[in-house]
Design a protein around this motif. Sequence first.
Motif, mmCIF file in Angstrom:
data_model
loop_
_atom_site.group_PDB
_atom_site.id
_atom_site.type_symbol
_atom_site.label_atom_id
_atom_site.label_comp_id
_atom_site.label_asym_id
_atom_site.label_seq_id
_atom_site.Cartn_x
_atom_site.Cartn_y
_atom_site.Cartn_z
ATOM 1 N N SER A 50 -38.438 13.303 80.721
ATOM 2 C CA SER A 50 -39.022 14.535 80.158
ATOM 3 C C SER A 50 -38.206 15.002 78.965
ATOM 4 O O SER A 50 -38.765 15.453 77.958
ATOM 5 N N GLN A 116 -45.328 18.437 82.358
ATOM 6 C CA GLN A 116 -45.256 17.903 83.715
ATOM 7 C C GLN A 116 -46.083 18.767 84.688
ATOM 8 O O GLN A 116 -46.716 18.259 85.578
ATOM 9 N N ASP A 200 -46.593 14.170 80.119
ATOM 10 C CA ASP A 200 -45.473 14.051 81.060
ATOM 11 C C ASP A 200 -46.011 14.019 82.489
ATOM 12 O O ASP A 200 -46.449 15.043 83.006
ATOM 13 N N GLU A 201 -46.015 12.861 83.090
ATOM 14 C CA GLU A 201 -46.539 12.653 84.456
ATOM 15 C C GLU A 201 -47.868 13.362 84.662
ATOM 16 O O GLU A 201 -48.007 14.223 85.525
HETATM 17 MG MG LIG Z 1 -39.698 14.833 84.167
#
Ligand SMILES: [Mg+2]
Length: 303
Positions: A50, A116, A200-201
Amino acid sequence: MIEAKSIGKFFSVINEKGIAEGLTAVLNVSLTIPDGKIVSLLGPSGCGKSTFLEILAGLQAPTDGTIHIDGNLVLEPLPATRKEQIAYRRRYRFISPLANGVFQDRPKHDIAMIFQDYAVFPWMTAVQNVEFALKLRNAGRGGNGRLKRAELTEKAHFYLRKVGLSGTSNKYPSQLSGGMRQRLALARALSVEPKIILMDEPFAAVDALTREKLQDELLRLWAETASGGEHITIVLVTHEVQEAVYLSDEVIVFSPCPGTIRNSIPVEAKRPRARTDPALVEIQERIFAMFQYDINQEAEYSI
Ligand SMILES: [Mg+2]
Ligand SMILES: Nc1ncnc2c1ncn2[C@@H]1O[C@H](COP(=O)(O)OP(=O)(O)OP(=O)(O)O)[C@@H](O)[C@H]1O
């Protein structure tokens, strides 16, 4: 093209005894991502993925190295002078990375980022969330390039339709499922028609079946973005080996913290891909073997 040169990030942290301690989150990462590709950053939790993505977006400054996008240096989006800061705060009341474009003296990079925790605003309906991104982008444009109110709403609905949320445009994020919220974040990112999307994810919070569906939707939307022969570039952070291999043209494997590039693996299989394609499975196994090796090394270390 995104070019990262020797990126390092060192955090100073004050521990419970009041003593400054350091932590290197990212160490000497250099990579080049050509236009129109899907690239995954894969690595264990806490390895600096991240952090590195935020450095790519210009949301954090690296302590070492430089990022260039299409030859322009990526800078933090914060106002440079006190005067700029005051004017900006007066106008927006908070500092948002999406407002990169308001600083006319800064290079603009046409990036959208999905965080995220997908960071949609809970007090805005789905359509208001998308309109908000478009308004910020408008603020960075000159008079003629700005969208009118009606165009803005039309565009927001267009992108909600694209991700299958046309029936829920007046719902608040809390009234949407995890998969729907993720689609909303995607619609918001796509609506500003960026050249690069950093994710991010993006699919971490949904069940396995929804995840596969969202992956296929992402590929479909990416395929539809071919403007002037070039797709948008997607840089995606994930923990999931299968996801990385299935989606990407290249998988960049990070080592455990401090994050360095462990290996970079091209995935050449043509799209549409089958999840069970032996060529993909073989790459997955190679990556798993690499992780296993790292875990064993760590175990030896801790004895
Ligand atoms: Mg992360
Ligand atoms: N602002 C900060 N101050 C101090 N340390 C930080 C800060 N942000 C991140 N870190 C540390 O840097 C390291 C990398 O964090 P990062 O969030 O980039 O990891 P990650 O690979 O994204 O992990 P995950 O997969 O769990 O999301 C971690 O050890 C984290 O504790």
